[in-house]
Enzyme design. Sequence first.
Site, PDB file in Angstrom:
ATOM      1  N   SER A 190       0.821  -1.165   0.132  1.00 52.78           N
ATOM      2  CA  SER A 190       0.129  -0.046   0.082  1.00 52.78           C
ATOM      3  C   SER A 190       0.966   1.160  -0.064  1.00 52.78           C
ATOM      4  O   SER A 190       0.385   2.052   0.105  1.00 52.78           O
ATOM      5  CB  SER A 190      -0.992   0.161   1.166  1.00 52.78           C
ATOM      6  OG  SER A 190      -0.073  -0.104   2.483  1.00 52.78           O
ATOM      7  N   GLU A 244      -5.993  -0.054  -7.074  1.00 54.76           N
ATOM      8  CA  GLU A 244      -4.505   0.570  -7.614  1.00 54.76           C
ATOM      9  C   GLU A 244      -3.673  -0.172  -8.391  1.00 54.76           C
ATOM     10  O   GLU A 244      -3.205  -1.092  -7.949  1.00 54.76           O
ATOM     11  CB  GLU A 244      -3.998   1.268  -6.425  1.00 54.76           C
ATOM     12  CG  GLU A 244      -4.676   2.573  -5.876  1.00 54.76           C
ATOM     13  CD  GLU A 244      -3.863   3.259  -4.793  1.00 54.76           C
ATOM     14  OE1 GLU A 244      -3.850   4.540  -4.876  1.00 54.76           O
ATOM     15  OE2 GLU A 244      -3.400   2.707  -3.963  1.00 54.76           O
ATOM     16  N   HIS A 254      -2.847  -2.977  -5.871  1.00 55.61           N
ATOM     17  CA  HIS A 254      -3.154  -2.499  -4.271  1.00 55.61           C
ATOM     18  C   HIS A 254      -4.614  -2.846  -4.192  1.00 55.61           C
ATOM     19  O   HIS A 254      -5.435  -1.921  -4.545  1.00 55.61           O
ATOM     20  CB  HIS A 254      -2.599  -1.173  -4.000  1.00 55.61           C
ATOM     21  CG  HIS A 254      -3.036  -0.705  -2.501  1.00 55.61           C
ATOM     22  ND1 HIS A 254      -3.351   0.703  -2.365  1.00 55.61           N
ATOM     23  CD2 HIS A 254      -3.346  -1.340  -1.463  1.00 55.61           C
ATOM     24  CE1 HIS A 254      -3.668   0.689  -1.203  1.00 55.61           C
ATOM     25  NE2 HIS A 254      -3.757  -0.534  -0.464  1.00 55.61           N
ATOM     26  N   ASN A 306      -3.679   5.988  -0.155  1.00 50.83           N
ATOM     27  CA  ASN A 306      -2.959   5.995   1.026  1.00 50.83           C
ATOM     28  C   ASN A 306      -2.194   7.356   1.255  1.00 50.83           C
ATOM     29  O   ASN A 306      -1.972   7.934   2.554  1.00 50.83           O
ATOM     30  CB  ASN A 306      -2.129   5.154   1.503  1.00 50.83           C
ATOM     31  CG  ASN A 306      -3.042   3.803   1.966  1.00 50.83           C
ATOM     32  OD1 ASN A 306      -3.898   4.247   2.489  1.00 50.83           O
ATOM     33  ND2 ASN A 306      -2.610   2.576   1.580  1.00 50.83           N
TER      34      ASN A 306
END
Length: 291
Positions: A119, A152, A140, A190
Amino acid sequence: MTILTVGVVGAGQMGNGIAHVFALSGYDVLLNDVAPESLERAMGTIGKNLDRQVHRGKISHEERDAALGRIRTTLTIADLGQTDLIIEAATEREPVKQAIFDSLLPHLKPETILASNTSSISITRLASRTDRPEKFIGVHFMNPVPVMQLVELIRGIATGEETYRTLLGVIERLGKTPASAEDFPAFIVNRILIPMINEAVYTLYEGVGNVQSIDMAMKLGANHPMGPLELADFIGLDTCLAIMNVLYDGLADTKYRPCPLLTKYVEAGWLGRKTGRGFYDYRGETPVPTR
């Protein structure tokens, strides 16, 4: 590239969710972990989550049984070598991930694609340690994997166009929505989400509000489905801290400095839901704020 078989390294929360969605979409899955109890627990979780989908009318009993039948488990990482795609879903620590890829390399067939569910960690750097950086990509998934729509896709500097296109097709077959992100620390989700959580921890640390008031403020004032501290407990405070450290080290900006209180909770082993305590205490019938 045609993907028929998928290896998943790590049978934790993310790994079992990834195995779940691939098996449900018709892929043969080989799930690996170092601990037999982790594999047993993962299969139990997958079964319960599939049952939940049946109960909600999302899938049929036949689809549930077929998905479970497509998942095999192994304690031997070399067994994954003959799969078409291997997704690493281990803890968010770069040395652990590098060790996994190092142990996989001698057993891979030439066409196998390697992917990391990291991540936050550099895909370029992870790929550079392998013999196939052009066949290495970041994939991800969001937590919980069976529920969350977004994935992602992160290309390292050497990731080949064919690898990227192949994974685009895979994600679409899973019924997920791919979002392409550049290989910068923490990518898109993130990069935005974890600093917000870190700021919520600073708000608690500085006494601006207590756990309950901070979470209530963001749920009712910003229409968030979860408060940031509740969400941190769900993600895992160790994971939140690891991502903040990646941002802090990778971008060299003090605005990404992890809150000392977040570090203290992790040092205490209060990592959130998975350990029974974090910003909330989950050991009773209902969660109770710890501050």
